[in-house]
Design a protein around this motif. Structure first.
Motif, PDB file in Angstrom:
ATOM      1  N   TYR A 164       0.845  -1.200   0.000  1.00 10.04           N
ATOM      2  CA  TYR A 164       0.000   0.000   0.000  1.00 10.04           C
ATOM      3  C   TYR A 164       0.875   1.243   0.000  1.00 10.04           C
ATOM      4  O   TYR A 164       1.960   1.260   0.585  1.00 10.04           O
ATOM      5  CB  TYR A 164      -0.898   0.036   1.236  1.00 10.04           C
ATOM      6  CG  TYR A 164      -1.986  -1.010   1.238  1.00 10.04           C
ATOM      7  CD1 TYR A 164      -3.209  -0.778   0.621  1.00 10.04           C
ATOM      8  CD2 TYR A 164      -1.777  -2.235   1.866  1.00 10.04           C
ATOM      9  CE1 TYR A 164      -4.218  -1.736   0.637  1.00 10.04           C
ATOM     10  CE2 TYR A 164      -2.771  -3.201   1.885  1.00 10.04           C
ATOM     11  CZ  TYR A 164      -3.984  -2.946   1.269  1.00 10.04           C
ATOM     12  OH  TYR A 164      -4.972  -3.907   1.279  1.00 10.04           O
ATOM     13  N   SER A 165       0.375   2.304  -0.626  1.00 10.75           N
ATOM     14  CA  SER A 165       1.072   3.586  -0.655  1.00 10.75           C
ATOM     15  C   SER A 165       0.206   4.646   0.001  1.00 10.75           C
ATOM     16  O   SER A 165      -1.019   4.648  -0.138  1.00 10.75           O
ATOM     17  CB  SER A 165       1.398   4.005  -2.099  1.00 10.75           C
ATOM     18  OG  SER A 165       2.325   3.111  -2.681  1.00 10.75           O
ATOM     19  N   VAL A 166       0.857   5.555   0.707  1.00  9.58           N
ATOM     20  CA  VAL A 166       0.160   6.646   1.369  1.00  9.58           C
ATOM     21  C   VAL A 166       0.954   7.923   1.138  1.00  9.58           C
ATOM     22  O   VAL A 166       2.190   7.913   1.155  1.00  9.58           O
ATOM     23  CB  VAL A 166      -0.019   6.344   2.885  1.00  9.58           C
ATOM     24  CG1 VAL A 166       1.298   6.088   3.567  1.00  9.58           C
ATOM     25  CG2 VAL A 166      -0.790   7.439   3.574  1.00  9.58           C
ATOM     26  N   ALA A 167       0.245   9.021   0.867  1.00  5.65           N
ATOM     27  CA  ALA A 167       0.900  10.289   0.566  1.00  5.65           C
ATOM     28  C   ALA A 167       1.298  11.009   1.847  1.00  5.65           C
ATOM     29  O   ALA A 167       0.815  10.707   2.941  1.00  5.65           O
ATOM     30  CB  ALA A 167      -0.041  11.176  -0.255  1.00  5.65           C
ATOM     31  N   ARG A 168       2.179  11.985   1.707  1.00  4.27           N
ATOM     32  CA  ARG A 168       2.600  12.786   2.862  1.00  4.27           C
ATOM     33  C   ARG A 168       1.379  13.470   3.492  1.00  4.27           C
ATOM     34  O   ARG A 168       0.502  13.976   2.798  1.00  4.27           O
ATOM     35  CB  ARG A 168       3.612  13.850   2.450  1.00  4.27           C
ATOM     36  CG  ARG A 168       5.029  13.317   2.364  1.00  4.27           C
ATOM     37  CD  ARG A 168       6.036  14.439   2.568  1.00  4.27           C
ATOM     38  NE  ARG A 168       7.418  13.963   2.521  1.00  4.27           N
ATOM     39  CZ  ARG A 168       8.079  13.500   3.574  1.00  4.27           C
ATOM     40  NH1 ARG A 168       7.478  13.421   4.745  1.00  4.27           N
ATOM     41  NH2 ARG A 168       9.342  13.116   3.459  1.00  4.27           N
ATOM     42  N   GLY A 169       1.362  13.455   4.831  1.00  2.00           N
ATOM     43  CA  GLY A 169       0.263  14.074   5.545  1.00  2.00           C
ATOM     44  C   GLY A 169      -1.040  13.310   5.459  1.00  2.00           C
ATOM     45  O   GLY A 169      -2.106  13.859   5.744  1.00  2.00           O
ATOM     46  N   LEU A 229      -2.021   3.104   8.211  1.00  2.00           N
ATOM     47  CA  LEU A 229      -0.746   3.641   7.736  1.00  2.00           C
ATOM     48  C   LEU A 229      -0.799   5.160   7.864  1.00  2.00           C
ATOM     49  O   LEU A 229      -1.774   5.788   7.450  1.00  2.00           O
ATOM     50  CB  LEU A 229      -0.504   3.275   6.276  1.00  2.00           C
ATOM     51  CG  LEU A 229      -0.717   1.834   5.830  1.00  2.00           C
ATOM     52  CD1 LEU A 229      -0.417   1.697   4.345  1.00  2.00           C
ATOM     53  CD2 LEU A 229       0.138   0.894   6.635  1.00  2.00           C
ATOM     54  N   ILE A 230       0.255   5.739   8.413  1.00  2.00           N
ATOM     55  CA  ILE A 230       0.320   7.189   8.581  1.00  2.00           C
ATOM     56  C   ILE A 230       1.678   7.672   8.087  1.00  2.00           C
ATOM     57  O   ILE A 230       2.713   7.206   8.554  1.00  2.00           O
ATOM     58  CB  ILE A 230       0.114   7.599  10.054  1.00  2.00           C
ATOM     59  CG1 ILE A 230      -1.202   7.028  10.597  1.00  2.00           C
ATOM     60  CG2 ILE A 230       0.131   9.112  10.191  1.00  2.00           C
ATOM     61  CD1 ILE A 230      -1.374   7.199  12.087  1.00  2.00           C
ATOM     62  N   TYR A 231       1.648   8.617   7.146  1.00  2.00           N
ATOM     63  CA  TYR A 231       2.881   9.188   6.595  1.00  2.00           C
ATOM     64  C   TYR A 231       2.900  10.671   6.947  1.00  2.00           C
ATOM     65  O   TYR A 231       2.048  11.451   6.508  1.00  2.00           O
ATOM     66  CB  TYR A 231       2.919   8.992   5.084  1.00  2.00           C
ATOM     67  CG  TYR A 231       4.233   9.356   4.422  1.00  2.00           C
ATOM     68  CD1 TYR A 231       5.429   9.355   5.120  1.00  2.00           C
ATOM     69  CD2 TYR A 231       4.269   9.688   3.074  1.00  2.00           C
ATOM     70  CE1 TYR A 231       6.622   9.676   4.506  1.00  2.00           C
ATOM     71  CE2 TYR A 231       5.462  10.009   2.436  1.00  2.00           C
ATOM     72  CZ  TYR A 231       6.637   9.996   3.166  1.00  2.00           C
ATOM     73  OH  TYR A 231       7.819  10.325   2.548  1.00  2.00           O
TER      74      TYR A 231
END
Length: 321
Positions: free
Chosen positions: A9-14, A34-36
């Protein structure tokens, strides 16, 4: 980087994203958040439900995931709300029901093994390479009254030992146990150079609100200490004692177990810890304390087999503030 990718999985900044991770077993799903963060920092992995009947950590991980504002995060956070989900729904006290695996004792696992081995192997391949610190939330077992304590790796190299112990001292848990275990989730990761802790709160399959809130506080304190997220650094913590030697007493034979101690109790050398009897009330064996110590947890159930755990107590002569 504008995106963080882990477990497919991918998560964007913030950004914060709720996902279901398939850990190398078709149809098996682990709920996760997930937290980025907007700023660079460490990658913190929080796991709960490794032992499926240990509930306070599961509830605490869910609540902490909800309250975090990703914009204020420095680094990355992976919260696995429940690892042993099949055991959770089957109401298994601790094991993976498909194959009886203990996910805190079967590392490094295998991609060709049973469900438990595949989950362990997935952690080694997909999660450990990114982890900067592991927080693993546990409780006493179904028949195991326990006082709050935690384990930190003591045999995985000086840097891992020091980093883990420093984090342990930031929690609100009074008893810190130096551990030489090597095949559990956090302990195997320590062998790979990843510091971490195994925390213990609650027992006997209960999910008391006070325990959940205490675990939330521990996670907040650790996030503060690790620099990934600031909650309230002024929260008070208890005094600590580090136990460098712990006795894990096991039954020498099958019998009916009658403990003579309580969790958080003090025992003196020679004190009776408990005894076993046969079905006719004849004493089989008495168990006595080897040294002065503090009881972390004990078995409260009547039936014990040879090799079953009876009592874990830390030796005061090897303890330090």
């Amino acid at each position: 980087m504008n995106q963080w990718t882990i477990c497919g999985y991918s998560v964007a900044r913030g950004e914060k994203k709720q996902v279901l991770i398939e850990p190398g077993v078709a149809g098996y799903e682990m709920p996760a958040t997930l937290i980025y963060g907007n700023e660079d920092g460490p990658t913190i992995v929080v796991t709960a439900g490794i032992h499926s009947g240990e509930y306070p950590g599961v509830a605490a991980a869910i609540r902490v995931a909800e309250e975090i504002n990703p914009v204020r995060v420095k680094g990355q956070i992976l919260l696995l709300h429940c690892v042993n989900t099949s055991g959770f729904w089957a109401k298994s006290p601790d094991r993976v029901p498909e194959d009886g695996a203990n996910l805190n004792a079967n590392y490094p696992g295998s991609p060709d093994g049973g469900t438990g081995d595949r989950i362990a192997d997935y952690f080694v391949r997909e999660i450990f390479p990114q982890a900067g610190f592991i927080i693993d939330l546990h409780s006493g077992g179904q028949m195991e009254p326990l006082t709050p304590c935690l384990f930190f790796p003591a045999a995985a190299g000086e840097e891992v030992h020091k980093t883990s112990e420093a984090a342990a001292r930031a929690t609100d848990i009074p008893y810190l146990i130096a551990s030489t275990a090597a095949t559990g989730q956090y302990s195997y990761a320590a062998k790979l150079g990843i510091p971490g802790l195994l925390l213990e709160r609650g027992y006997c399959g209960y999910c008391k609100e006070a325990w959940v809130q205490a675990y939330q506080k521990d996670i907040r304190l650790l996030f503060n200490h690790l620099g990934v997220y600031v909650f309230n650094p002024a929260e008070p913590v208890c005094d600590k004692k580090v136990y460098n030697k712990t006795i894990y007493l096991a039954a020498a034979e099958a019998g009916l177990w009658y403990p003579a101690i309580e969790e958080n109790g003090i025992v003196k050398k020679g004190d009776l810890l408990g005894h076993t009897e046969d079905f006719f009330g004849k004493c089989i064996r008495e168990y006595h304390a080897e040294e002065d110590g503090t009881v972390f947890y004990y078995t409260s159930g009547l039936a014990v087999n040879s090799g079953d755990p009876l009592v874990a107590y830390g030796l005061e002569k090897f303890a330090q503030k």
